[in-house]
Design a protein around this motif. Structure first.
Motif, short mmCIF file in Angstrom:
data_model
loop_
_atom_site.label_atom_id
_atom_site.label_comp_id
_atom_site.label_asym_id
_atom_site.label_seq_id
_atom_site.Cartn_x
_atom_site.Cartn_y
_atom_site.Cartn_z
N ASP A 230 0.80 -1.24 0.00
CA ASP A 230 0.00 0.00 0.00
C ASP A 230 0.83 1.28 0.00
O ASP A 230 0.31 2.35 -0.28
CB ASP A 230 -0.93 0.02 1.22
CG ASP A 230 -2.02 -1.04 1.11
OD1 ASP A 230 -2.33 -1.45 -0.05
OD2 ASP A 230 -2.56 -1.45 2.14
N ASP A 231 2.11 1.17 0.35
CA ASP A 231 2.95 2.37 0.38
C ASP A 231 3.99 2.39 -0.74
O ASP A 231 4.91 3.21 -0.73
CB ASP A 231 3.67 2.48 1.73
CG ASP A 231 2.66 2.66 2.87
OD1 ASP A 231 1.69 3.42 2.68
OD2 ASP A 231 2.85 2.05 3.93
N GLY A 232 3.85 1.48 -1.70
CA GLY A 232 4.84 1.42 -2.78
C GLY A 232 6.12 0.75 -2.32
O GLY A 232 6.21 0.26 -1.18
N ALA A 233 7.11 0.74 -3.19
CA ALA A 233 8.37 0.06 -2.87
C ALA A 233 9.50 0.55 -3.78
O ALA A 233 9.26 1.00 -4.90
CB ALA A 233 8.22 -1.45 -3.02
N VAL A 234 10.70 0.45 -3.23
CA VAL A 234 11.91 0.61 -4.04
C VAL A 234 12.67 -0.72 -3.98
O VAL A 234 12.87 -1.27 -2.88
CB VAL A 234 12.82 1.74 -3.52
CG1 VAL A 234 14.13 1.78 -4.30
CG2 VAL A 234 12.10 3.08 -3.63
N VAL A 235 13.05 -1.23 -5.14
CA VAL A 235 13.68 -2.55 -5.24
C VAL A 235 14.92 -2.44 -6.12
O VAL A 235 14.85 -1.94 -7.24
CB VAL A 235 12.70 -3.56 -5.88
CG1 VAL A 235 13.36 -4.93 -6.03
CG2 VAL A 235 11.41 -3.67 -5.06
N SER A 236 16.05 -2.89 -5.59
CA SER A 236 17.27 -2.97 -6.41
C SER A 236 17.26 -4.29 -7.17
O SER A 236 16.92 -5.33 -6.61
CB SER A 236 18.52 -2.92 -5.53
OG SER A 236 18.62 -1.69 -4.87
#
Lengths: 182, 182
Positions: free
Chosen positions: B149-155
């Motif tokens: 629900d809060d989005g994500a940052v993924v490497s």
């Protein structure tokens, strides 16, 4: 050679630097941060702290932590079998790192070799990396790097890492860290 | 298909998310963030924002930004020539991402396919990745992922990226983003 206390202190310091840079580690990763003194027992001068995220037979990714003015000594990643050698890209995340590679020597480089380094620093083409800056190092080419006065965090994206075959210019170096029991 | 305004808005939003996560981009990288709508023109539901740090003939590293509940649709990276296909490791940096891979379907998965997704989501083994969590996906295996629900940052750490040969389960998908001039 490191004592258990030196190893523990370097791990805790590196973990704090990574946290400060917004990089989240698992508890296991924090506990297992690799501390490399390159067998020279002068970690503050010549050393590197490493978190290996992944190292398969194709790809490797790491986070490198350098304390202020800490130096990773000159080395290259030689060919092995059908591989031309490790190719690696360094991307600065925080602080400043000065990378030295083969090529035209820089007239007034920002770094000096560490006092204990002898004459084992032979390439002097300087590349200054600040956050967001990156550089790709070709396989089997000499390179070394030193952090600025505030240290640095550097992401490394590469082919498979086989530290044990790295060739260091300083022949006193042993890549594996030996911990001395007190 | 995206309008220029949609593209610009998504880039600015992704850049803000990355800044918030402590990831520094160069001005050029910020200006060129890739926005993929997979040809479905429903970016909020099915889409992905991508910064490619490096993509050589051996190694690739990217930062992926997912807005809240945004989904990267199901696909695989097929073999090509002597390569068994792209191998990739996802490491969550911020937020939460739910990764679905081949294997035993998870009884009560945290995600539903996007409304526009049709029946093109066929693998349901769920792996929940929070900051510091990571997973490596074998070449040529199906996977998709959705942010919480809060989005994500993924490497993403991988072998060479050749998006144009990816095979999507939803045959309506075109990987290249088309921007519509207004």
């Amino acid at each position: 050679m490191l004592t258990r206390d030196e190893l523990r202190a370097a791990r805790e310091r590196a973990a704090a630097v990574l946290t400060e840079s917004g990089i989240v580690l698992t508890p296991l990763e924090r506990a297992n941060i690799e501390v490399a003194d390159f067998g020279l027992s002068r970690l503050d001068d010549i050393g590197l702290q490493i978190v290996v995220y992944v190292n398969t037979d194709r790809v490797c990714a790491k986070e490198l932590v350098l304390f202020p003015r800490q130096t990773c000594p000159e080395h290259r990643h030689p060919p092995l079998g059908e591989s031309p050698g490790k190719e690696e890209t360094f991307r600065c995340r925080s602080g400043v790192v000065y990378l030295y590679v083969e090529g035209e020597p820089t007239a007034n480089p920002a770094c000096r070799p560490p006092a204990s380094g002898g004459d084992a620093f032979t390439v002097w083409h300087e590349i200054e990396l600040r956050p967001g800056g990156q550089h790709t190092i070709a396989p089997n080419t000499l390179h070394w790097f030193q952090a600025g006065d505030d240290g640095a965090v550097v992401s490394e994206f590469s082919t498979t890492s086989m530290d044990e075959i790295d060739v260091f210019t300083d022949t006193r170096i042993g890549r594996a860290t030996v911990v001395r029991e007190e």
